[in-house]
Design a protein around this motif. Structure first.
Motif, PDB file in Angstrom:
ATOM      1  N   HIS A 296      -1.088 -29.522   3.643  1.00 22.62           N
ATOM      2  CA  HIS A 296      -0.732 -28.824   4.699  1.00 22.62           C
ATOM      3  C   HIS A 296       0.111 -27.817   4.244  1.00 22.62           C
ATOM      4  O   HIS A 296       0.607 -27.707   3.047  1.00 22.62           O
ATOM      5  CB  HIS A 296       0.052 -30.120   5.723  1.00 22.62           C
ATOM      6  CG  HIS A 296       1.231 -31.051   4.778  1.00 22.62           C
ATOM      7  ND1 HIS A 296       2.233 -30.147   4.222  1.00 22.62           N
ATOM      8  CD2 HIS A 296       0.931 -32.178   4.466  1.00 22.62           C
ATOM      9  CE1 HIS A 296       2.819 -31.229   3.590  1.00 22.62           C
ATOM     10  NE2 HIS A 296       2.238 -32.478   4.011  1.00 22.62           N
TER      11      HIS A 296
ATOM     12  N   GLN B 122      -3.004 -27.825   8.830  1.00 28.40           N
ATOM     13  CA  GLN B 122      -3.102 -28.976   8.193  1.00 28.40           C
ATOM     14  C   GLN B 122      -4.747 -28.810   7.960  1.00 28.40           C
ATOM     15  O   GLN B 122      -5.824 -28.510   8.672  1.00 28.40           O
ATOM     16  CB  GLN B 122      -3.279 -30.389   9.150  1.00 28.40           C
ATOM     17  CG  GLN B 122      -1.719 -30.462   9.671  1.00 28.40           C
ATOM     18  CD  GLN B 122      -1.625 -31.502  10.702  1.00 28.40           C
ATOM     19  OE1 GLN B 122      -1.986 -31.066  11.910  1.00 28.40           O
ATOM     20  NE2 GLN B 122      -1.742 -32.835  10.521  1.00 28.40           N
TER      21      GLN B 122
ATOM     22  N   LEU C 245       5.123 -27.395   6.455  1.00 27.66           N
ATOM     23  CA  LEU C 245       5.605 -28.518   7.017  1.00 27.66           C
ATOM     24  C   LEU C 245       7.081 -28.342   7.467  1.00 27.66           C
ATOM     25  O   LEU C 245       7.552 -28.908   8.382  1.00 27.66           O
ATOM     26  CB  LEU C 245       5.247 -29.474   6.182  1.00 27.66           C
ATOM     27  CG  LEU C 245       5.882 -30.875   6.777  1.00 27.66           C
ATOM     28  CD1 LEU C 245       5.303 -31.573   7.935  1.00 27.66           C
ATOM     29  CD2 LEU C 245       5.755 -32.157   5.565  1.00 27.66           C
TER      30      LEU C 245
END
Length: 650
Positions: A505, A517, A508
């Motif tokens: 990912h 993602q 974040l």
């Protein structure tokens, strides 16, 4: 919602025996009621209220305290309705619940009526929390076909008149509320909901009381009722049912005391602003210097207002942990909360307000309430309607609503539960005002899938999901609260036949940027191998229509607009061609409310699919309900379609 009546002012003390005689007595039953097998207007009902009645009056036998006599008669139609035989009666402080009686009626084979009376020892009292208590009892021998009947009275020293709910989770044939209210008590009486009153009588009755030494007095007589009441059925995407369920609501406005003065309980917003500023907030909005000393010096020297505001926001957000409490005690102490690094919604966002003030950012406090509470009334200020606090910041002529109580919230987004109608902006210099809570962060999810079908008819490739707003918030919550392994297990369980080989990912921890993602996936579908057909909507497939009612009288409230797009690129192996693809679809909601499109293309041995669901409005009216219902039907039908392939002979 509308106000029903205003009460005349007349000082009195009353002998209310005549009003007490209006209370419905227990012991009313007919063979026809016991023989009823179903309720024709709603054959799905497990039970139906045959009749219910509440009668409010001043009880001379109980030191002229306010008493309400309650009566209920309920027909049990199905075994699921037996739960109506268990009754809970909440009461508060010095209130008294008394005169509890109950009878269960059943019909014998010879059409005789069998009675089972409630035994006094089977009536229980328990403490709930604080000063709240509860009386509970369960009527005996209740089964499918029974009629239950019970009465009780609540005597109260308080001036509050509880709301009377005409509507409930089961239908009612008849519901009545009657009252005799002292003339020197003035209430705002409102009917909430969409049902019209069948009985609507209110009048001032002179000489309804006789006071020795003072002569005759007056009171207000009320008689409200509704017949043939449908059950209130809850559905997804709705605010609290308290906004829509049909009921009578009483709010005390004023009391003319015996000395000739008037005690006012309904305030103006000017009074409420003053009370909030000095009493509730207790001067906690003037802690600018304290927070100026707490903020990093480098933060205060940032020239760009937006960057400085974001830094102050992040400082408060990371400093505090929410203690899962909303409305604090009257004495707010944000310095103590700051030192403890934990606090209520009010502690944290009041600290945010002061931090922004210290950073010289134009900001205001905003009162609102959570979605499980009724939307605060705009008729007049009721401070108890609010239980949530936000902050409004104005930067470069743009308005941002802020909430620092959640670690994953980006700048410009607030908790979903606080989106409950307009907010009341507290401008202590010019006066408070209502303002819609418009969010700067857009909520979207973009799904892009690139897959290759091999000769074994197994799909593999890359899946990328980009999201922002509430969609990104939810994913960040999951990723922060569970392990990588648990997250992927949940993801695979949500998407059958899909296996994740790799996952990574981006952004974040960058809350103000979209979350990306990326999955490496393998998709093994039995239908593809046996029938040579594939459902192209591997991700974001809509399978259930959230709207099932024939009619919904209350609006659909999503809380926020949203967009979901889906792109699939699929390459077939040598020797396979596309036999059939679904038809393209486009469906628009009226009033520019939203749009659904889906397109399917095949070129040589490649397939491309594009789909987008747009809901452009936060709230849809009840008149738009059937369009929304059909909107989801169109999506579900399209998402259930298949692409058929075939193997060509060489």
């Amino acid at each position: 919602m509308k106000r029903l009546t205003a009460i005349i002012v007349f000082l009195c003390v009353t002998n209310a025996f005549a009003q007490k005689n209006k209370s419905t007595k227990i012991g009313n039953i007919t063979v026809e009621e016991l023989s009823m097998q179903r309720y024709e207007p709603d054959t799905t009902a497990n039970a139906v209220v045959v009749y219910e009645h509440a009668n409010y009056y001043l009880d001379e036998k109980r030191d002229y305290k306010k008493t309400t006599d309650f009566y209920f008669k309920i027909k049990i139609l199905k075994k699921e309705g037996v739960e109506k035989a268990t009754v809970s009666i909440p009461y508060y402080g010095d209130e008294k619940v008394h005169s509890v009686k109950g009878i269960t009626y059943n019909l014998t084979e010879n059409n005789n009526i069998l009675k089972n009376h409630l035994i006094e020892s089977e009536v229980y009292q328990k403490d709930v929390y604080g000063k709240w208590k509860e009386i509970t009892f369960t009527l005996s021998n209740v089964k499918e076909g029974s009629v239950i009947e019970y009465t009780y009275s609540v005597t109260s020293p308080y001036s509050k008149i509880d709301d009377w709910y005409f509507q409930a989770d089961i239908p009612k044939i008849k519901s009545d509320f009657t009252a005799s209210i002292l003339g020197n008590w003035k209430y705002n009486i409102r009917i909430v909901g969409f049902l019209k009153l069948t009985r609507n009588d209110s009048f001032a009755k002179k000489g309804c009381v006789y006071i020795p030494g003072l002569g005759e007095g007056a009171c207000l007589i009320l008689n409200y009722g509704i017949d043939n009441i449908p059950a209130f059925k809850e559905e997804e995407y709705m605010l609290s049912k308290e906004n829509f369920i049909s009921k009578l609501s009483f709010e005390l406005e004023s009391f003319h005391n015996p000395k000739g003065g008037v005690d006012r309980y309904t305030k103006t917003w000017k009074d409420a602003d003053k009370s909030l500023r000095y009493d509730f907030l207790d001067n906690q909005t003037s802690k600018k210097n304290f927070f100026k000393n707490q903020l990093p010096p480098a933060l205060l020297s940032i020239e760009d207002d937006l960057k400085r505001a974001k830094k102050a926001y992040r400082f408060i957000q990371h400093h505090f942990i929410w203690n899962e409490k909303y409305w604090p005690s009257k004495k707010v102490r944000i310095k103590e909360a700051f030192e403890d690094k934990t606090g209520t919604i009010f502690d944290i966002n009041l600290s945010l307000y002061n931090a922004l003030q210290a950073a010289q950012i134009e900001s205001y406090l905003v009162l609102t309430s959570t979605r499980n509470k009724a939307v605060p009334t705009k008729l007049h200020p009721i401070v108890d309607d609010f239980n949530y606090l936000l902050v409004k910041a104005v930067i470069n002529d743009k308005t941002y609503f802020l909430d620092a109580t959640h670690k994953q919230l980006p700048f410009g987004l607030v908790r979903y539960e606080s989106l409950n109608g307009d907010g009341r902006v507290l401008d202590f210099k010019k006066g408070s005002y209502w303002e819609p809570i418009e969010l700067k962060r857009k909520t979207f999810r973009n799904v892009r899938t690139q897959l290759l079908l091999d000769e074994d008819l197994t799909l593999s490739g890359e899946l990328t999901i980009s999201s922002d707003g509430f969609f990104a918030l939810h994913e960040r919550e999951k990723l922060s609260n569970v392990s990588r392994e648990s997250y992927l297990e949940d993801f695979e369980s949500e998407h059958s036949n899909l296996e994740v080989e790799d996952f990574k990912h981006e952004n974040l921890d960058e809350k103000d940027a979209p979350l990306h993602q990326k999955f490496s996936i393998i998709f093994d579908d039995v239908a593809l191998k046996t029938n040579l057909r594939i459902n192209p909507f591997l991700i974001e497939k809509v399978t259930k229509n959230p709207f099932k009612l024939n009619q919904r009288d209350y609006p659909v409230d999503y809380g926020y607009p949203r967009n979901i797009s889906y792109v699939l690129s699929l390459k077939l192996p040598e020797g396979y061609i596309v036999k059939k693809i679904p038809e393209n679809k486009a469906f628009a909601l009226p009033n520019k409310g939203g749009r659904f499109v889906a397109s399917f293309k095949s070129t040589n041995n490649s397939i491309s699919v594009y789909s987008k669901i747009s809901l452009n409005k936060r709230v849809f009216s009840s008149d738009e309900y059937h369009y929304l219902k059909e909107f989801y039907n169109q999506i579900i039908n399209t998402h259930n379609s298949f692409i058929e392939i075939e193997k060509v002979s060489r």
